[in-house]
Design an enzyme around this catalytic site. Structure first.
Site, PDB file in Angstrom:
ATOM      1  N   VAL A 120       4.658   4.699   2.829  1.00  0.00           N
ATOM      2  CA  VAL A 120       4.528   3.553   2.081  1.00  0.00           C
ATOM      3  C   VAL A 120       4.326   2.216   3.228  1.00  0.00           C
ATOM      4  O   VAL A 120       5.037   2.367   3.986  1.00  0.00           O
ATOM      5  CB  VAL A 120       5.546   3.278   1.169  1.00  0.00           C
ATOM      6  N   ASP A 160     -10.473  11.041   7.673  1.00  0.00           N
ATOM      7  CA  ASP A 160     -10.420  10.324   6.307  1.00  0.00           C
ATOM      8  C   ASP A 160     -10.772   9.081   6.258  1.00  0.00           C
ATOM      9  O   ASP A 160     -10.219   8.131   5.749  1.00  0.00           O
ATOM     10  CB  ASP A 160      -8.749  10.486   6.080  1.00  0.00           C
ATOM     11  N   GLY A 182       0.196   5.624   0.653  1.00  0.00           N
ATOM     12  CA  GLY A 182      -0.380   6.759   1.198  1.00  0.00           C
ATOM     13  C   GLY A 182       0.168   8.123   0.954  1.00  0.00           C
ATOM     14  O   GLY A 182       1.172   8.152   0.466  1.00  0.00           O
ATOM     15  N   GLY A 198       1.066  -1.229   0.056  1.00  0.00           N
ATOM     16  CA  GLY A 198      -0.141  -0.192   0.063  1.00  0.00           C
ATOM     17  C   GLY A 198       0.890   1.202   0.061  1.00  0.00           C
ATOM     18  O   GLY A 198       1.985   1.149   0.470  1.00  0.00           O
TER      19      GLY A 198
END
Length: 404
Positions: free
Chosen positions: A45, A158, A41, A39
């Site tokens: 990472v 978020d 972001g 992933g």
């Protein structure tokens, strides 16, 4: 559980070429090497790694550029302290932090967390059917974790499907606290509007409100709930203005009382447009799972006025989630357990945090160097009395890929 098939199929389709993990021991310190990326972001990472101390697969998050400026320093320290503070089944927490180098060479932070197999976004966009049971147990866990965060005084800011990690057994954890902060009780204190991915952004944020509360997270959960039912994003616009228009198309033109905290430009945009009646009946057409109970709960979450929006705690009491609660605590949770005579259930199915998260250090940080010293001391102190500390093997090919 069909989610086992979902998660494994998704993970398999997104795996890059695996890198062989080599285990090194140097002066009683284990060196950890990345296996594969899982992933990326805005603030780091994440890689899958093997813990050389026990062979367990875990996730390693790199927080780069920590000390570029004071704002970045405060943000990373806040996230780091939150990950160490959390103790909840549905909220991702830090299992360990890699040993930092000497403070002069200290530039980035590596945090170890539990490794999850996929995320809710990948599940939603997959072709695998989602049953009503899946939706209920996912929504229950999201709200259960959200109640914990809000009871600790934390706004996530978020919440979106990509920040909801899931396992093959349908266990869900809220992650990515890069934008999280402590709720501000003083309405005169201004808060940033650069929060929440646009599709899940609450109307008060879209309309430029300078102060907001935990209701913005509940709005995001409502958008995700609709996405689980319909398998598509509910409000998918190209710009914040268009996003606001899509919301009013569904909910209707809000009354002036609901726009009390909006900026003048946003209020004028709403008022100069034609009056729109609510069209909530279209929510029943999301899918066969959009029953009266489901739409009722969804309509309580998607309320334009944040003061009238249901709280995460109250949403958990909605009858729609009774089956999700039963399924979760019957075979998924760690707070209940089975004995030969039957199942022993916990007293509190949705426990709040035992204390508020403290952010008193925020105002005391006056320089980047002071922040570096404080973070270095925090990590070192956090490791006291724990297992053999870990560090990265900087010579491995995997690590060289990782830092790129």
């Amino acid at each position: 559980c069909s989610c086992y098939y979902i998660a494994n199929k998704i993970v398999a389709s997104h795996i890059t070429q695996c890198l062989h993990s080599l285990l090194h021991v140097l002066q009683a310190r284990n060196r950890m090497e990345p296996d594969r990326p899982i992933g990326y972001g805005a603030f780091g990472v994440v890689w899958s790694v093997t813990d050389p101390r026990d062979g367990r697969k875990v996730a390693l998050k790199k927080m780069p550029n920590v000390f570029q400026n004071l704002v970045s320093c405060k943000r990373v320290f806040r996230e780091l302290r939150m990950l160490c503070f959390f103790k909840h089944d549905n909220v991702l927490s830090a299992l360990d932090i890699l040993q930092p180098p000497q403070i002069d060479c200290f530039e980035e932070i590596y945090v170890i967390t539990e490794l999850m197999q996929s995320d809710l976004h990948k599940v939603i966009v997959s072709p695998q059917p989602l049953t009503t049971d899946h939706i209920k147990v996912f929504l229950y866990q999201i709200l259960r974790g959200l109640k914990y965060l809000h009871s600790a005084g934390i706004l996530h800011r978020d919440i979106k499907p990509g920040n909801l990690l899931v396992n093959s057994n349908c266990l869900l954890k809220i992650c990515d606290f890069g934008l999280a902060r402590v709720e501000e009780p003083d309405p005169s204190r201004h808060m940033t509007q650069e929060v929440v991915t646009q599709y899940y952004r609450a109307p008060e944020v879209l309309m430029g409100s300078r102060h907001y509360g935990s209701a913005i997270d509940v709005w995001s959960v409502g958008c995700i709930f609709a996405e689980l039912l319909g398998r598509r994003i509910l409000f998918q616009a190209q710009s914040p203005i268009q996003q606001l228009d899509l919301i009013t198309d569904l909910l209707g033109t809000p009354p002036l009382s609901a726009m009390a905290s909006a900026c003048e430009g946003a209020r004028a945009h709403i008022l100069r447009g034609p009056h729109k009646p609510p069209s909530l009946s279209v929510l029943y057409m999301l899918s066969d799972g959009a029953t009266h109970e489901a739409v009722h709960l969804l309509c309580r979450m998607l309320v334009f006025d944040p003061a009238k929006r249901i709280s995460g705690s109250d949403a958990l009491s909605h009858p729609y989630l009774d089956e999700g609660r039963l399924r979760y605590h019957t075979c998924m949770c760690q707070c209940c357990y089975s004995v030969p005579s039957g199942r022993v259930y916990t007293r509190d199915f949705e426990p709040p945090a035992d204390r508020n998260f403290s952010h008193s250090y925020d105002n005391s940080l006056l320089s980047v160097w002071q922040g570096k010293e404080l973070i270095h001391h925090f990590i070192t102190e956090h490791q006291q009395g724990k297992r053999v500390p870990l560090c990265i093997n900087p010579q491995s090919a995997a690590f060289k890929t990782f830092i790129r």
